[in-house]
Design a protein around this motif. Structure first.
Motif, PDB file in Angstrom:
ATOM      1  N   THR A   1      69.973  54.081  50.669  1.00 32.94           N
ATOM      2  CA  THR A   1      70.298  54.884  49.494  1.00 32.94           C
ATOM      3  C   THR A   1      69.489  54.447  48.285  1.00 32.94           C
ATOM      4  O   THR A   1      69.032  55.277  47.500  1.00 32.94           O
ATOM      5  CB  THR A   1      71.810  54.779  49.186  1.00 32.94           C
ATOM      6  OG1 THR A   1      72.546  55.209  50.341  1.00 32.94           O
ATOM      7  CG2 THR A   1      72.199  55.625  48.001  1.00 32.94           C
ATOM      8  N   MET A   2      69.292  53.146  48.144  1.00 30.59           N
ATOM      9  CA  MET A   2      68.557  52.612  46.989  1.00 30.59           C
ATOM     10  C   MET A   2      67.064  52.894  47.062  1.00 30.59           C
ATOM     11  O   MET A   2      66.416  53.034  46.033  1.00 30.59           O
ATOM     12  CB  MET A   2      68.772  51.098  46.867  1.00 30.59           C
ATOM     13  CG  MET A   2      70.157  50.687  46.433  1.00 30.59           C
ATOM     14  SD  MET A   2      70.590  51.254  44.778  1.00 30.59           S
ATOM     15  CE  MET A   2      69.291  50.517  43.796  1.00 30.59           C
ATOM     16  N   ASP A   3      66.492  52.959  48.261  1.00 23.85           N
ATOM     17  CA  ASP A   3      65.048  53.175  48.430  1.00 23.85           C
ATOM     18  C   ASP A   3      64.725  54.646  48.148  1.00 23.85           C
ATOM     19  O   ASP A   3      64.453  55.429  49.050  1.00 23.85           O
ATOM     20  CB  ASP A   3      64.624  52.765  49.839  1.00 23.85           C
ATOM     21  CG  ASP A   3      63.132  52.901  50.075  1.00 23.85           C
ATOM     22  OD1 ASP A   3      62.368  53.046  49.102  1.00 23.85           O
ATOM     23  OD2 ASP A   3      62.728  52.872  51.262  1.00 23.85           O
ATOM     24  N   VAL A   4      64.750  54.986  46.885  1.00 26.65           N
ATOM     25  CA  VAL A   4      64.643  56.372  46.451  1.00 26.65           C
ATOM     26  C   VAL A   4      63.363  57.039  46.939  1.00 26.65           C
ATOM     27  O   VAL A   4      63.383  58.172  47.409  1.00 26.65           O
ATOM     28  CB  VAL A   4      64.752  56.465  44.905  1.00 26.65           C
ATOM     29  CG1 VAL A   4      64.543  57.886  44.419  1.00 26.65           C
ATOM     30  CG2 VAL A   4      66.100  55.936  44.449  1.00 26.65           C
TER      31      VAL A   4
ATOM     32  N   ASN B   1      82.451  61.722  41.317  1.00 26.90           N
ATOM     33  CA  ASN B   1      81.243  61.643  40.483  1.00 26.90           C
ATOM     34  C   ASN B   1      80.417  60.415  40.848  1.00 26.90           C
ATOM     35  O   ASN B   1      79.186  60.478  40.882  1.00 26.90           O
ATOM     36  CB  ASN B   1      81.602  61.624  39.002  1.00 26.90           C
ATOM     37  CG  ASN B   1      81.963  62.987  38.479  1.00 26.90           C
ATOM     38  OD1 ASN B   1      81.563  64.008  39.021  1.00 26.90           O
ATOM     39  ND2 ASN B   1      82.739  63.023  37.408  1.00 26.90           N
ATOM     40  N   LEU B   2      81.095  59.294  41.116  1.00 26.00           N
ATOM     41  CA  LEU B   2      80.382  58.085  41.536  1.00 26.00           C
ATOM     42  C   LEU B   2      79.582  58.358  42.804  1.00 26.00           C
ATOM     43  O   LEU B   2      78.386  58.059  42.871  1.00 26.00           O
ATOM     44  CB  LEU B   2      81.370  56.936  41.777  1.00 26.00           C
ATOM     45  CG  LEU B   2      80.754  55.682  42.412  1.00 26.00           C
ATOM     46  CD1 LEU B   2      79.922  54.922  41.389  1.00 26.00           C
ATOM     47  CD2 LEU B   2      81.838  54.800  43.001  1.00 26.00           C
TER      48      LEU B   2
ATOM     49  N   TRP C   1      75.493  57.890  43.311  1.00 20.93           N
ATOM     50  CA  TRP C   1      74.934  57.384  44.565  1.00 20.93           C
ATOM     51  C   TRP C   1      74.335  58.479  45.441  1.00 20.93           C
ATOM     52  O   TRP C   1      73.733  58.189  46.472  1.00 20.93           O
ATOM     53  CB  TRP C   1      75.987  56.599  45.336  1.00 20.93           C
ATOM     54  CG  TRP C   1      76.169  55.234  44.757  1.00 20.93           C
ATOM     55  CD1 TRP C   1      77.082  54.841  43.818  1.00 20.93           C
ATOM     56  CD2 TRP C   1      75.388  54.082  45.044  1.00 20.93           C
ATOM     57  NE1 TRP C   1      76.909  53.525  43.526  1.00 20.93           N
ATOM     58  CE2 TRP C   1      75.878  53.026  44.258  1.00 20.93           C
ATOM     59  CE3 TRP C   1      74.308  53.838  45.901  1.00 20.93           C
ATOM     60  CZ2 TRP C   1      75.335  51.741  44.294  1.00 20.93           C
ATOM     61  CZ3 TRP C   1      73.776  52.564  45.933  1.00 20.93           C
ATOM     62  CH2 TRP C   1      74.289  51.535  45.145  1.00 20.93           C
ATOM     63  N   LYS C   2      74.499  59.751  45.057  1.00 20.43           N
ATOM     64  CA  LYS C   2      73.907  60.893  45.787  1.00 20.43           C
ATOM     65  C   LYS C   2      74.411  60.974  47.230  1.00 20.43           C
ATOM     66  O   LYS C   2      73.650  61.263  48.158  1.00 20.43           O
ATOM     67  CB  LYS C   2      72.372  60.829  45.768  1.00 20.43           C
ATOM     68  CG  LYS C   2      71.765  60.629  44.415  1.00 20.43           C
ATOM     69  CD  LYS C   2      71.674  61.911  43.678  1.00 20.43           C
ATOM     70  CE  LYS C   2      70.902  61.682  42.384  1.00 20.43           C
ATOM     71  NZ  LYS C   2      70.942  62.788  41.524  1.00 20.43           N
ATOM     72  N   ILE C   3      75.704  60.703  47.409  1.00 19.24           N
ATOM     73  CA  ILE C   3      76.327  60.748  48.733  1.00 19.24           C
ATOM     74  C   ILE C   3      77.294  61.914  48.744  1.00 19.24           C
ATOM     75  O   ILE C   3      78.152  62.028  47.869  1.00 19.24           O
ATOM     76  CB  ILE C   3      77.077  59.427  49.024  1.00 19.24           C
ATOM     77  CG1 ILE C   3      76.069  58.292  49.088  1.00 19.24           C
ATOM     78  CG2 ILE C   3      77.888  59.527  50.301  1.00 19.24           C
ATOM     79  CD1 ILE C   3      76.694  56.926  49.101  1.00 19.24           C
TER      80      ILE C   3
ATOM     81  N   GLY D   1      87.469  49.503  51.960  1.00 19.61           N
ATOM     82  CA  GLY D   1      86.234  49.180  51.262  1.00 19.61           C
ATOM     83  C   GLY D   1      84.992  49.372  52.128  1.00 19.61           C
ATOM     84  O   GLY D   1      83.918  49.652  51.620  1.00 19.61           O
ATOM     85  N   SER D   2      85.154  49.216  53.438  1.00 18.35           N
ATOM     86  CA  SER D   2      84.017  49.446  54.342  1.00 18.35           C
ATOM     87  C   SER D   2      83.626  50.902  54.393  1.00 18.35           C
ATOM     88  O   SER D   2      82.531  51.250  54.814  1.00 18.35           O
ATOM     89  CB  SER D   2      84.359  48.952  55.755  1.00 18.35           C
ATOM     90  OG  SER D   2      84.473  47.558  55.793  1.00 18.35           O
ATOM     91  N   LEU D   3      84.534  51.769  53.961  1.00 14.75           N
ATOM     92  CA  LEU D   3      84.317  53.210  54.038  1.00 14.75           C
ATOM     93  C   LEU D   3      83.807  53.820  52.733  1.00 14.75           C
ATOM     94  O   LEU D   3      83.732  55.032  52.608  1.00 14.75           O
ATOM     95  CB  LEU D   3      85.631  53.891  54.427  1.00 14.75           C
ATOM     96  CG  LEU D   3      86.288  53.400  55.724  1.00 14.75           C
ATOM     97  CD1 LEU D   3      87.660  54.037  55.892  1.00 14.75           C
ATOM     98  CD2 LEU D   3      85.403  53.676  56.908  1.00 14.75           C
ATOM     99  N   LEU D   4      83.462  52.966  51.763  1.00 19.67           N
ATOM    100  CA  LEU D   4      83.066  53.489  50.449  1.00 19.67           C
ATOM    101  C   LEU D   4      82.019  54.581  50.532  1.00 19.67           C
ATOM    102  O   LEU D   4      82.059  55.541  49.780  1.00 19.67           O
ATOM    103  CB  LEU D   4      82.561  52.366  49.551  1.00 19.67           C
ATOM    104  CG  LEU D   4      83.630  51.592  48.802  1.00 19.67           C
ATOM    105  CD1 LEU D   4      83.012  50.428  48.038  1.00 19.67           C
ATOM    106  CD2 LEU D   4      84.425  52.466  47.876  1.00 19.67           C
ATOM    107  N   PHE D   5      81.069  54.461  51.424  1.00 15.96           N
ATOM    108  CA  PHE D   5      80.017  55.460  51.539  1.00 15.96           C
ATOM    109  C   PHE D   5      80.142  56.271  52.819  1.00 15.96           C
ATOM    110  O   PHE D   5      79.174  56.851  53.301  1.00 15.96           O
ATOM    111  CB  PHE D   5      78.644  54.794  51.454  1.00 15.96           C
ATOM    112  CG  PHE D   5      78.419  54.065  50.155  1.00 15.96           C
ATOM    113  CD1 PHE D   5      78.625  54.697  48.943  1.00 15.96           C
ATOM    114  CD2 PHE D   5      78.008  52.766  50.136  1.00 15.96           C
ATOM    115  CE1 PHE D   5      78.423  54.048  47.741  1.00 15.96           C
ATOM    116  CE2 PHE D   5      77.787  52.089  48.950  1.00 15.96           C
ATOM    117  CZ  PHE D   5      78.013  52.738  47.749  1.00 15.96           C
ATOM    118  N   GLY D   6      81.337  56.308  53.394  1.00 11.85           N
ATOM    119  CA  GLY D   6      81.591  57.064  54.614  1.00 11.85           C
ATOM    120  C   GLY D   6      81.643  56.146  55.828  1.00 11.85           C
ATOM    121  O   GLY D   6      81.347  54.965  55.753  1.00 11.85           O
TER     122      GLY D   6
END
Length: 183
Positions: free
Chosen positions: A19-22, A126-127, A132-134, A176-181
């Motif tokens: 995600t960070m490696d735009v 929104n976060l 984070w564009k998720i 918490g492990s599911l923050l991004f799915g």
């Protein structure tokens, strides 16, 4: 025949790297973090003089320096493997910055736009979607799992707990492990 359990923390950190490696060049550098910081400020409507804007900027600058400090010397950018290893080391070394606690609080402060010390589903969405564009539906549904007391809001304590689970838990189903799915 024995099978090795998956390294869930590595999978989560790998997802963060992706995600960070735009620009998709296989590296993360400070410009990726600056873009992330700028999105926090823009999405949550923080003025440049807002202490929360300064807080998220300062946190990510220190965070980035901690990653570089823990990475093998390779300049000012990190490959996927170096990023993951630096995160592992930085998350347990609290001698200069506790990245897990700091991350949770700095992000929570930005999301809590109404200052009620809780985040709503909309603030959480929104976060994920705008910062984070998720957009995965299972990531958005994570809000319900983070809301441990079922009151329809995520408290600061619930969010900090999720940050700990994200960085430390090898349980793929921990909230918490599911923050991004789901992994």
């Amino acid at each position: 025949m024995t099978s090795t359990a998956p390294d869930v923390v590595r999978l989560k950190l790998g997802r963060t790297f992706d995600t960070m490696d735009v620009n998709g060049d296989g590296y993360v550098d400070w410009s990726d973090y600056q873009q992330l910081t700028d999105r926090y400020i823009s999405v949550f409507g923080l003025g440049r003089n807002d202490p929360r804007a300064g807080g998220i900027q300062a946190f990510y600058q220190m965070y980035w320096q901690e990653l570089l400090r823990h990475a093998q010397p390779n300049g000012q950018r990190l490959s996927r493997d170096a990023f993951i290893e630096a995160h592992r080391l930085a998350s347990v070394d609290t001698s200069r910055l506790n990245i897990v606690e700091g991350c949770g609080h700095a992000i929570f402060d930005c999301m809590d736009t109404d200052g009620d010390n809780e985040i709503s589903r909309e603030e959480f969405e929104n976060l994920l979607r705008k910062v984070w564009k998720i957009s995965q539906p299972d990531a958005i549904e994570t809000f319900r799992r983070l809301d441990l007391d079922g009151d329809g809001r995520v408290s600061r304590q619930e969010f900090i707990r999720a940050a700990h689970e994200y960085f430390y838990s090898n349980d793929p189903d921990a909230p918490g492990s599911l923050l991004f799915g789901h992994l």
